[in-house]
Motif scaffolding. Structure first.
Motif, short mmCIF file in Angstrom:
data_model
loop_
_atom_site.label_atom_id
_atom_site.label_comp_id
_atom_site.label_asym_id
_atom_site.label_seq_id
_atom_site.Cartn_x
_atom_site.Cartn_y
_atom_site.Cartn_z
N VAL A 47 -5.51 12.53 -0.82
CA VAL A 47 -5.22 12.27 -2.39
C VAL A 47 -3.86 11.95 -2.41
N ALA A 48 -3.78 11.04 -3.41
CA ALA A 48 -2.51 9.97 -3.67
C ALA A 48 -1.25 10.85 -3.79
N ASP A 49 -1.37 11.98 -4.55
CA ASP A 49 -0.19 12.76 -4.78
C ASP A 49 0.27 13.63 -3.69
N ARG A 50 -0.35 13.57 -2.77
CA ARG A 50 -0.01 14.32 -1.58
C ARG A 50 -0.03 13.61 -0.03
N TYR A 51 -0.97 13.03 0.09
CA TYR A 51 -1.42 12.24 1.34
C TYR A 51 -1.58 10.80 0.95
N PRO A 52 -0.80 9.89 0.36
CA PRO A 52 -1.18 8.61 -0.15
C PRO A 52 -1.74 7.77 1.12
N VAL A 53 -2.57 6.69 0.59
CA VAL A 53 -2.56 5.45 1.28
C VAL A 53 -2.28 4.32 0.81
N LEU A 54 -1.14 3.65 1.34
CA LEU A 54 -0.73 2.42 1.00
C LEU A 54 -1.33 1.11 1.48
N ALA A 55 -1.86 0.29 0.50
CA ALA A 55 -2.28 -1.08 0.96
C ALA A 55 -1.58 -2.11 0.67
N ALA A 56 -1.55 -3.12 1.75
CA ALA A 56 -0.50 -4.29 1.38
C ALA A 56 -1.46 -5.42 1.18
N VAL A 57 -1.46 -6.13 0.08
CA VAL A 57 -2.63 -6.98 -0.47
C VAL A 57 -1.93 -8.31 -0.72
N ASP A 58 -2.82 -9.24 -0.90
CA ASP A 58 -2.34 -10.28 -1.55
C ASP A 58 -3.14 -10.39 -2.91
N GLU A 59 -2.86 -11.72 -3.72
CA GLU A 59 -2.98 -11.82 -5.04
C GLU A 59 -4.60 -11.29 -5.36
N SER A 60 -5.35 -11.66 -4.36
CA SER A 60 -6.85 -11.75 -4.65
C SER A 60 -7.24 -10.50 -3.78
N SER A 61 -6.31 -9.48 -3.53
CA SER A 61 -6.60 -8.27 -3.02
C SER A 61 -7.26 -8.39 -1.43
N THR A 62 -7.12 -9.27 -0.87
CA THR A 62 -7.19 -9.39 0.51
C THR A 62 -6.30 -8.36 1.17
#
Ligand SMILES: CC(C)(COP(=O)(O)OP(=O)(O)OC[C@H]1O[C@@H](n2cnc3c(N)ncnc32)[C@H](O)[C@@H]1OP(=O)(O)O)[C@@H](O)C(=O)NCCC(=O)NCCS
Length: 168
Positions: A47-62
């Motif tokens: 859950v984002a407010d406790r155990y977030p997952v962060l994604a590194a993406v490009d403009e097209s969400s790759t």
């Protein structure tokens, strides 16, 4: 490159990266790829407010890679100010600074959530991961010798810790 919170529709990309590593590498000691129901269970925990997952993406969400916080010991309440870090970069994008971008976002986020200590388990010969951790202020706790067996190798694990009260 953009670093943002992962959303449920990122799950396929998240597990494409992790399951590839499970099948081909020693940086996780999991032996079997996570299937859809296990992926859902993992997502529910993050859950984002406790155990977030962060994604590194490009403009097209790759997705280039992702990093997460997880409970250090699930259902052991006394560890509630401690969290475990995970980070996975898709193979073609490694060594290009994606890991640094993700840690640069994840560490302040962990402090903001209220964690006091981050812990990480790193296969002891994984120089890229060790360097990344040291660059962001992690320190060696010690080595667990011979605890892992994968791909015909006996593996040691380094434990690293980051004291979040120290701003580095
Ligand atoms: C480990 C990992 C997360 C690092 O992310 P990355 O995007 O490849 O790394 P970066 O380009 O941001 O570089 C981070 C640091 O590692 C160093 N580095 C990167 N690749 C390296 C390599 N193959 N060998 C040695 N050092 C390396 C960089 O020089 C940099 O250190 P510096 O800033 O002191 O020069 C990534 O390579 C990865 O996902 N590897 C496979 C899975 C894994 O090991 N996950 C971590 C499990 S604990």
């Amino acid at each position: 490159m953009l670093v943002r919170d992962a959303v449920e529709s990122d799950l396929d990309a998240i597990f494409e990266i992790l399951n590839h590593e499970i099948l081909t590498g020693v940086n996780t000691f999991k032996l079997d790829p996570l299937l859809a129901d296990q992926q859902q269970a993992w997502w529910k925990l993050h859950v984002a407010d406790r155990y977030p997952v962060l994604a590194a993406v490009d403009e097209s969400s790759t997705m280039f890679g992702w990093a997460s916080l997880s409970p250090w010991a699930l259902h052991v309440g006394g560890y509630h100010r401690t969290s475990e870090v995970s980070i996975w970069i898709a193979e073609p994008f490694r060594g290009r600074g994606v890991g640094k971008e993700l840690f640069a976002a994840l560490i302040p986020r962990a402090r903001q959530i209220g964690f006091r200590v981050l812990l990480s388990k790193v296969e002891a010969s994984n120089q890229a991961s060790l360097k990344l951790h040291y660059r962001f202020g992690f320190r060696d706790v010690g080595i667990m010798h011979g605890v892992g067996d994968k791909l015909d190798r006996q593996l040691d694990v380094a434990i690293l810790e980051r004291d979040l009260s120290q701003v580095e």
